[in-house]
Design an enzyme around this catalytic site. Structure first.
Site, short mmCIF file in Angstrom:
data_model
loop_
_atom_site.label_atom_id
_atom_site.label_comp_id
_atom_site.label_asym_id
_atom_site.label_seq_id
_atom_site.Cartn_x
_atom_site.Cartn_y
_atom_site.Cartn_z
N SER A 172 0.85 -1.20 0.00
CA SER A 172 0.00 0.00 0.00
C SER A 172 0.88 1.24 0.00
O SER A 172 1.97 1.25 0.58
CB SER A 172 -0.89 0.03 1.23
N TYR A 229 -1.85 -0.99 10.24
CA TYR A 229 -1.99 -1.27 8.80
C TYR A 229 -0.75 -0.77 8.05
O TYR A 229 -0.15 -1.50 7.25
CB TYR A 229 -3.25 -0.59 8.26
P1 NDP Z 1 -11.46 -5.82 -0.31
O1 NDP Z 1 -11.80 -5.76 1.14
O2 NDP Z 1 -12.37 -5.24 -1.30
O3 NDP Z 1 -11.13 -7.35 -0.71
C1 NDP Z 1 -10.24 -8.07 0.10
C2 NDP Z 1 -9.94 -9.40 -0.54
O4 NDP Z 1 -9.04 -10.09 0.34
C3 NDP Z 1 -11.19 -10.25 -0.68
O5 NDP Z 1 -11.10 -11.05 -1.83
C4 NDP Z 1 -11.12 -11.10 0.59
O6 NDP Z 1 -11.74 -12.37 0.44
C5 NDP Z 1 -9.63 -11.30 0.74
N1 NDP Z 1 -9.33 -11.61 2.11
C6 NDP Z 1 -9.44 -10.82 3.21
N2 NDP Z 1 -9.14 -11.51 4.31
C7 NDP Z 1 -8.85 -12.77 3.91
C8 NDP Z 1 -8.47 -13.95 4.59
N3 NDP Z 1 -8.35 -13.99 5.92
N4 NDP Z 1 -8.23 -15.05 3.87
C9 NDP Z 1 -8.36 -15.04 2.51
N5 NDP Z 1 -8.72 -13.96 1.81
C10 NDP Z 1 -8.97 -12.83 2.51
O7 NDP Z 1 -10.02 -5.14 -0.41
P2 NDP Z 1 -9.25 -4.46 -1.64
O8 NDP Z 1 -9.55 -5.17 -2.90
O9 NDP Z 1 -9.45 -3.02 -1.55
O10 NDP Z 1 -7.75 -4.75 -1.18
C11 NDP Z 1 -6.93 -5.75 -1.73
C12 NDP Z 1 -5.51 -5.51 -1.29
O11 NDP Z 1 -5.09 -4.22 -1.70
C13 NDP Z 1 -5.32 -5.53 0.23
O12 NDP Z 1 -4.08 -6.15 0.54
C14 NDP Z 1 -5.30 -4.08 0.61
O13 NDP Z 1 -4.62 -3.84 1.80
C15 NDP Z 1 -4.61 -3.49 -0.59
N6 NDP Z 1 -4.85 -2.06 -0.81
C16 NDP Z 1 -6.13 -1.59 -1.04
C17 NDP Z 1 -6.31 -0.23 -1.25
C18 NDP Z 1 -7.65 0.35 -1.50
O14 NDP Z 1 -7.77 1.59 -1.43
N7 NDP Z 1 -8.68 -0.40 -1.79
C19 NDP Z 1 -5.17 0.71 -1.23
C20 NDP Z 1 -3.90 0.09 -1.00
C21 NDP Z 1 -3.77 -1.24 -0.80
P3 NDP Z 1 -13.10 -12.80 1.23
O15 NDP Z 1 -14.08 -11.68 1.09
O16 NDP Z 1 -13.50 -14.06 0.53
O17 NDP Z 1 -12.71 -13.05 2.65
#
Ligand code: NDP
Length: 252
Positions: free
Chosen positions: A147, A161
């Site tokens: 991030s 975070y």
């Molecule tokens: P979302 O919350 O929209 O999606 C998160 C994804 O991660 C889902 O597919 C979820 O699956 C999966 N996930 C979460 N916890 C678990 C777990 N314990 N085991 C397996 N899968 C898991 O997040 P984003 O798409 O926004 O974020 C994706 C990545 O990008 C993250 O690492 C986040 O920190 C990073 N990021 C996001 C930003 C943003 O502004 N959106 C900015 C910078 C970085 P499920 O629902 O099936 O549990």
């Protein structure tokens, strides 16, 4: 989306995406499939979303598999990687996208949330890399989703975070040294605000983030996926150990 395009540079390659059911991870799954890869994606709490991603890939002519695996559970991650290799006979690309965002004032931040943040955002990356490289072809790719908050954390309550995403910077550098001799690259993509369930562009908070960016809008999950697809491609073989920010200038 069609996998039979001139962009299908990943044909015959197998990608494993940790956390591919929603948001950025789902976009990455679809983009790598569009570029020809067979895709295994994990989910924890969103089976319907995961199955929808698989369906979309299949309808477009690709192959995909959804696997339930909690990224906080090391054994579940290893089992999912083993199932992927057993099903598709190889592994070329690992994307570590699963992540959680817990925000709370210092006084209220629970140790449970602190530990879960580290387990999902950091330890799962180490576990998956360790397991994946047992099977990965030489010249393979590992791409972590960090991030821009590793570089700039402009609000209170997000210390753990930011720490978790900063940890990926060092982990990525160190593992590049382990993996370089095999031609396996590992890089850390650092998105800025991207419109997903984690960070909706229509939240009360969103305007304050937009105001911090030279390009004053949220990123799209497809924009992050395009960057990941480039890092996964043969063209990116000379990039490793890098943290690469794609954030509309948020950290500038
Ligand atoms: P979302 O919350 O929209 O999606 C998160 C994804 O991660 C889902 O597919 C979820 O699956 C999966 N996930 C979460 N916890 C678990 C777990 N314990 N085991 C397996 N899968 C898991 O997040 P984003 O798409 O926004 O974020 C994706 C990545 O990008 C993250 O690492 C986040 O920190 C990073 N990021 C996001 C930003 C943003 O502004 N959106 C900015 C910078 C970085 P499920 O629902 O099936 O549990």
């Amino acid at each position: 989306m069609s996998v039979h395009s001139e962009n299908a540079v990943l044909t015959h390659q197998v990608a494993f995406i940790q956390g591919g059911s929603r948001g950025i991870g789902a976009a990455i799954a679809k983009r790598l499939a569009k570029n020809g890869a067979i895709v295994a994606l994990t989910y924890n709490s969103s089976p319907d979303h995961a199955n929808k991603v698989v369906k979309e890939i299949e309808v477009a002519g690709g192959r995909a598999l959804a696997i339930r695996a909690d990224s906080a559970d090391a054994e579940a991650i290893k089992d999912a990687i083993q199932l992927t290799v057993k099903t598709f006979n190889r592994l070329d690309i690992l994307v570590n996208n699963a992540g959680v965002l817990a925000i709370a004032p210092l006084a209220d931040f629970s140790l449970e949330d602190f530990d879960r943040t580290l387990a999902i955002n950091v330890r799962s990356v180490f576990v998956a890399a360790q397991e994946a490289v047992k099977y990965m072809t030489d010249g393979g790719r590992i791409i972590n989703i960090g991030s821009t908050n590793a570089e700039r954390m402009p609000f209170a309550g997000g210390g753990p975070y930011a720490m978790s995403k900063s940890a990926l910077v060092g982990l990525t550098k160190g593992l590049a040294r382990d993996l370089g001799p095999r031609g396996i690259t590992i890089n850390n993509v650092q998105p800025g605000p991207v419109d997903t369930d984690m960070n909706p562009a229509n939240s009360d908070f969103a305007d304050s983030l937009r105001a911090m960016m030279p390009i004053g809008r949220y990123g799209k999950d497809e924009e992050i996926a395009g960057f990941v697809a480039y890092l996964a491609s043969p063209e990116a073989a000379y990039i490793t150990g890098a943290s690469l920010t794609i954030d509309g200038g948020f950290a500038a």
